[in-house]
Design a protein around this motif. Structure first.
Motif, PDB file in Angstrom:
ATOM      1  N   HIS A   1      -1.860  11.350  -7.150  1.00  0.00           N
ATOM      2  CA  HIS A   1      -3.426  11.106  -6.501  1.00  0.00           C
ATOM      3  C   HIS A   1      -3.142  10.582  -5.143  1.00  0.00           C
ATOM      4  N   ARG A   2      -2.295   9.232  -5.214  1.00  0.00           N
ATOM      5  CA  ARG A   2      -2.436   8.192  -4.393  1.00  0.00           C
ATOM      6  C   ARG A   2      -0.759   8.798  -3.003  1.00  0.00           C
ATOM      7  N   THR A   3       0.110   9.256  -3.593  1.00  0.00           N
ATOM      8  CA  THR A   3       1.094  10.103  -2.467  1.00  0.00           C
ATOM      9  C   THR A   3      -0.138  11.226  -1.688  1.00  0.00           C
ATOM     10  N   GLN A   4      -0.645  12.246  -2.622  1.00  0.00           N
ATOM     11  CA  GLN A   4      -2.192  13.016  -0.967  1.00  0.00           C
ATOM     12  C   GLN A   4      -2.461  12.002  -1.019  1.00  0.00           C
ATOM     13  N   GLY A   5      -2.922  10.983  -1.266  1.00  0.00           N
ATOM     14  CA  GLY A   5      -3.765  10.572  -0.136  1.00  0.00           C
ATOM     15  C   GLY A   5      -2.825   9.882   0.684  1.00  0.00           C
ATOM     16  N   ILE A   6      -2.150   9.105   1.143  1.00  0.00           N
ATOM     17  CA  ILE A   6      -1.788   8.913   1.764  1.00  0.00           C
ATOM     18  C   ILE A   6      -1.119  10.215   3.588  1.00  0.00           C
ATOM     19  N   PHE A   7      -0.706  11.080   2.555  1.00  0.00           N
ATOM     20  CA  PHE A   7      -0.510  12.489   3.413  1.00  0.00           C
ATOM     21  C   PHE A   7      -2.321  12.672   4.413  1.00  0.00           C
ATOM     22  N   VAL A   8      -3.354  13.048   3.186  1.00  0.00           N
ATOM     23  CA  VAL A   8      -4.314  13.371   4.224  1.00  0.00           C
ATOM     24  C   VAL A   8      -4.579  12.613   4.872  1.00  0.00           C
ATOM     25  N   VAL A   9      -4.574  10.780   4.944  1.00  0.00           N
ATOM     26  CA  VAL A   9      -5.007   9.642   5.415  1.00  0.00           C
ATOM     27  C   VAL A   9      -3.907   9.866   6.234  1.00  0.00           C
ATOM     28  N   ALA A  10      -3.248   9.640   6.760  1.00  0.00           N
ATOM     29  CA  ALA A  10      -2.188  10.628   7.756  1.00  0.00           C
ATOM     30  C   ALA A  10      -2.716  11.767   8.912  1.00  0.00           C
ATOM     31  N   GLU A  11      -3.163  12.345   8.118  1.00  0.00           N
ATOM     32  CA  GLU A  11      -3.309  13.794   8.745  1.00  0.00           C
ATOM     33  C   GLU A  11      -4.702  13.656   9.636  1.00  0.00           C
ATOM     34  N   MET A  12      -5.246  12.827   9.093  1.00  0.00           N
ATOM     35  CA  MET A  12      -6.687  12.618   9.953  1.00  0.00           C
ATOM     36  C   MET A  12      -6.059  11.949  11.055  1.00  0.00           C
ATOM     37  N   ALA A  13      -5.408   9.984  10.386  1.00  0.00           N
ATOM     38  CA  ALA A  13      -5.682   9.472  11.841  1.00  0.00           C
ATOM     39  C   ALA A  13      -4.309  10.056  13.048  1.00  0.00           C
ATOM     40  N   ILE A  14      -3.735  11.227  12.775  1.00  0.00           N
ATOM     41  CA  ILE A  14      -3.132  11.535  13.728  1.00  0.00           C
ATOM     42  C   ILE A  14      -3.660  12.775  14.215  1.00  0.00           C
ATOM     43  N   ALA A  15      -3.984  13.832  13.834  1.00  0.00           N
ATOM     44  CA  ALA A  15      -5.609  14.117  14.394  1.00  0.00           C
ATOM     45  C   ALA A  15      -6.590  13.594  15.480  1.00  0.00           C
TER      46      ALA A  15
ATOM     47  N   LYS B   1     -13.916   7.363   1.347  1.00  0.00           N
ATOM     48  CA  LYS B   1     -12.639   6.659   1.167  1.00  0.00           C
ATOM     49  C   LYS B   1     -12.012   6.766   2.826  1.00  0.00           C
ATOM     50  N   MET B   2     -10.871   8.171   1.872  1.00  0.00           N
ATOM     51  CA  MET B   2      -9.622   8.617   2.738  1.00  0.00           C
ATOM     52  C   MET B   2      -9.597   8.830   4.041  1.00  0.00           C
ATOM     53  N   THR B   3     -11.613   9.252   4.141  1.00  0.00           N
ATOM     54  CA  THR B   3     -11.461   9.612   5.594  1.00  0.00           C
ATOM     55  C   THR B   3     -11.536   8.496   6.723  1.00  0.00           C
ATOM     56  N   ALA B   4     -12.570   7.538   5.642  1.00  0.00           N
ATOM     57  CA  ALA B   4     -12.482   6.257   6.971  1.00  0.00           C
ATOM     58  C   ALA B   4     -11.647   5.612   7.237  1.00  0.00           C
TER      59      ALA B   4
END
Length: 888
Positions: free
Chosen positions: A486-500, A819-822
């Protein structure tokens, strides 16, 4: 060995039902009894387990000594088996496979398209012989770092230089073809003898120019470009010796050159430049837009050649102080000269599209992690059967590489399908746009990107999935998922949103910059204005300056007689945002400059009286030019507000005089008009020549009339769409003179748009990349929340059964996405604050850290992230407790 044989038979009966298909599925798909498998694994000794693994997975470590020499064939068989198994696994999950392949196709396809542009424009060598030896050569003054070269200086450079094997000169010059059917305007180039030889271009037919033909008074000769040869002469070899009538002068065809002749615009004909009889062309003080290219001698570099040319510049300064004082020579590699400032824009765009690929990789990696949770039992069984971590990682990397290469193939198809559309929207300012194609370099790039992408998004899920805990997996099944996953997937999603968010910020800044550019006043009203060019007939050109001027008085009236045309005017010299013609200027009472480097230059516009009505340039003081300002009246001039301030400061310029250096007159200033942004809307205060003046067309000295009248610009203000009046204007021109040619129609709106074409192109690309990144990020967070809800279905059912309010369950799941979005938004804002500074040179009226843009993209990212989380969170509140309690 008995236990090993029993183990193998059990495995074969369960997992290899069809020997031909070699099916090896997980224990859940084949309904294996987990307890039996656990007992079998516990009762096997290590030696039997290793041999069973060898027979099952083809591990060459345990092959017999006599079979080790066949390792190459065994490796091929194993790889083929892995690929077949990977294909079956992907085929069994069509939804996952489709989403992953589409994501990769979009990311890799976008990278392929932009790399094709970068490769063709920046990386591919110029299509000439030994292009690295080619150098563009300019005159350098205090005002211009890259000024046009005068013909006398070029001849001296040819004689005195020791660094170049050959020097060649060229200048654009259009021609009016008559006497062979319908009159036609031909795009031409004047070139020096040996120019094609210097570039390594051989004629398709005939020969190129000889030195004796490149001289004043020589017989007229012409080279045809391949396109004109095919279109006008049907590729006939008998064209050699044919006579063309260009502006009433006979030119004999001596050769045909290839269609990809090395010039920066399409060309129909080439004539010797040394035979041009314009007097100003041979004035060492006057530049007429001639360019020079040189080929370095073998073994010499640019630094040595620059030192040689600097010495020549000093010699010319001593010999001709009135013309060459302070005039230097600048050398630029030809490729760098052609590409110009577009290199920075393309590299920035390539970095931006690389971010999109990273988002696609993170998205697919998240999908693989979620998918691997359902395959935990399969990996545990593989470990139980003796497969090591490396073997599991190898199989999973094979699947990810197969997925990546397939997605790369789809991306290549998307790129090839959309390449023509992209080329059509490319700005004309982009150099080498005609050379853009999907060549072998682009195909190799796509292959490499696909392979690296497969490793990027496949390695982390493969490593994590290979760490299967045999005992825990067999005891708990697949109900629980790893918090680490879960944490790894969350890191991926956070990175995606930051780059976007970084891409969104860049696109937002470019969009705001473009909006401000559109609000810039160009200094005239471009709406409903049609621009076109008229090439008078050879007979009228031969009739003398007086008759030419009379025609230029009559033609605008003929065009104004067309219903719907309010005003029409002719002009020469400079057209706003199209070409330029500058002359040295100084005010009355001021000593003339002693050298060209000390002169102040201003743009010259020679216009007929209705130009003001057609272009609606505002009058600040004084009056406009009228029909009474003609060749029989004292010379007068209008100046723009910049020239008025620069020369006269707070003094009143009306009634004063300025001296026009090359033109040789000293007209009286009768009016002050607004400044026209000649170099485009984005020029701001960075114009090379900020001053402008207007003189009556009829007061142009007679020695210039013959040249400026070869192709006269016209503008016409219309009551409707300008393009709808083209036919009527052609007919009016034909009625006036059937042998003159009207061509190059364009609207002033289109010309204004072309002045900001690169900014518009950059904005479109960044916006497309940002939209794609935002979409992929939304899919990433949506997929993760759906996966979390699926894994916590049992927990949610228990909560609801124990009395939990569904609204609280909604906020529980939504809070995970929030949380991930923020986090992604915060990290993205920090990254955008640093990276958007790279765009500062391409922005207009907007700071690279514009708070409005940053706030807007942050709000958009938060809204989209919460929306992507809300859909699966709402679905979680509808879980039936009885179904959830029975959920495995």
């Amino acid at each position: 060995m008995l236990w090993a044989r029993r183990f193998w038979l059990s495995f074969e009966s369960l997992f290899r039902r069809n020997r031909k298909a070699h099916r090896l599925d997980d224990e859940i798909q084949f309904h294996l009894d987990q307890q039996i498998l656990e007992n079998l694994a516990a009762r096997m000794n290590p030696r039997d387990a290793r041999h069973a693994a060898m027979r099952t997975f083809g591990n060459p470590t345990f092959l017999k000594e006599e079979t080790r020499d066949t390792w190459g064939w065994i490796w091929i068989e194993q790889t083929t088996s892995d690929l077949c198994y990977a294909a079956r696994m992907l085929r069994k999950s069509p939804g996952f496979t489709a989403v992953a392949m589409l994501t990769l196709a979009l990311g890799i396809g976008a990278n392929t398209e932009l790399f094709a542009i970068v490769s063709s424009v920046l990386l591919n060598p110029l299509p000439y012989f030994q292009p690295n030896q080619l150098v563009a050569i300019y005159q350098r003054t205090s005002q211009f770092q890259a000024a046009g070269v005068t013909y006398p200086n070029f001849l001296d450079w040819q004689k005195q230089n020791q660094s170049f094997r050959l020097l060649g000169a060229y200048s654009e010059h259009d021609f009016n073809l008559t006497g062979a059917g319908e009159p036609e305007k031909l795009r031409g180039q004047m070139i020096s003898a040996g120019f094609f030889s210097m570039l390594g271009v051989r004629p398709l037919l005939g020969r190129t120019f000889r030195p004796e033909e490149d001289r004043l008074g020589a017989n007229g000769v012409v080279l045809l470009a391949e396109g004109l040869w095919k279109r006008r002469f049907a590729s006939s070899p008998d064209v050699l010796g044919y006579t063309l009538n260009l502006y009433g002068k006979a030119y004999t065809v001596v050769g045909v050159v290839p269609g990809d002749a090395p010039f920066f615009r399409p060309t129909d004909v080439f004539v010797p430049i040394g035979a041009w009889d314009d007097p100003t062309f041979r004035d060492r003080r006057v530049g007429v837009g001639m360019s020079v290219i040189g080929r370095l001698k073998p073994g010499l570099d640019l630094r040595q050649a620059q030192a040689d040319m600097d010495a020549i510049a000093r010699n010319l300064e001593s010999a001709y102080p009135d013309a060459d004082k302070g005039v230097g020579i600048r050398l630029v590699p030809l490729k760098e000269d052609i590409v110009g400032d577009v290199q920075r824009i393309l590299l920035l765009m390539l970095g931006a599209v690389g971010f999109v690929l990273l988002i696609a990789c993170a998205n697919v990696a998240g999908l693989l992690l979620a998918r691997s949770a359902a395959r935990t039992g399969e990996f545990a069984v593989r470990v139980a059967f003796g497969a090591g971590r490396a073997r599991v990682i190898r199989q999973l990397l094979t699947e990810s590489l197969l997925l990546a290469t397939t997605g790369g193939g789809l991306g290549l198809l998307l790129a090839s399908w959309s390449m023509k559309s992209i080329i059509r929207v490319l700005p004309q300012a982009l150099p080498r746009a005609d050379d853009i194609q999907l060549d072998t370099h682009v195909l190799l790039f796509t292959l490499i990107v696909s392979g690296v992408t497969g490793l990027l998004f496949g390695l982390i899920p493969a490593v994590k999935s290979s760490r299967a805990n045999l005992a825990v997996t067999f005891k708990e099944g697949s109900r629980r998922s790893s918090p680490t996953r879960h944490r790894t997937q969350g890191i991926f999603v956070v990175a995606e949103m930051a780059i976007a968010l970084v891409l969104l910020a860049g696109a937002g800044l470019m969009l705001r910059s473009l909006a401000k550019l559109w609000n810039v006043d160009p200094g005239f009203d471009p709406h409903h204005v049609l621009f076109f060019n008229v090439a008078p007939s050879p007979g009228r050109l031969a009739s003398g300056p007086a008759q030419i001027l009379q025609a230029l008085r009559e033609l605008p009236k003929r065009f104004e007689a067309v219903p719907g045309i309010e005003a029409s005017a002719a002009l020469f010299g400079s057209l706003p945002m199209q070409g330029d013609s500058e002359v040295p200027v100084w005010r009355d009472g001021q000593a003339p400059p002693t050298s060209a480097s000390e002169m102040n230059f201003a743009m010259v516009y020679g216009v007929t009286p209705h130009y003001w009505k057609a272009m609606r340039i505002p009058l600040i003081r004084g009056r406009y030019l009228t029909e009474q300002d003609n060749e029989h009246s004292p010379p007068v001039v209008l100046i723009d507000e910049n020239l008025a301030y620069r020369f006269f400061g707070k003094e009143d310029p009306l009634g004063r005089r300025i001296h026009l250096g090359v033109i040789g007159t000293e007209p009286e200033i009768v009016g002050i008009v607004g400044h026209v942004k000649h170099e485009g809307l984005a020029s701001g205060g960075r114009e090379k020549i900020p001053a402008q003046f207007y003189m009556p067309f009829t007061q142009v000295p007679e020695r210039f009339i013959s040249e400026v009248s070869l192709g006269v610009d016209f503008v016409a203000r219309t009551t409707g769409p300008p393009e709808s009046f083209i036919g009527a204007i052609r007919e009016a021109s034909k009625q006036f003179d059937s042998q003159q040619v009207v061509y190059a129609f364009d609207s002033m709106d289109a010309i204004v748009r072309s002045s900001i074409a690169m900014q518009h192109f950059s904005m479109m690309l960044l916006s497309a990349f940002a939209a794609l990144a935002l979409l992929l990020s939304c899919l990433g967070i949506y997929g993760l929340i759906v996966y979390v809800v699926g894994q916590r279905t049992h927990e949610i059912g228990v909560r609801i059964a124990l009395g939990a309010v569904r609204k609280n369950v909604l906020w529980l799941i939504l809070g995970h996405g929030a949380k991930m979005t923020a986090m992604g938004t915060a990290i993205g804002l920090m990254g955008a604050f640093g990276l958007t500074r790279l765009l500062s040179n391409f922005l207009f009226g907007v700071s690279s850290s514009d708070p409005i843009t940053f706030c807007a993209v942050a709000i958009l990212m938060i809204f989209v992230g919460l929306l992507a989380s809300w859909v699966p969170a709402r679905r979680a509140t509808r879980v039936d407790p009885m179904v959830a309690l029975r959920y495995e």
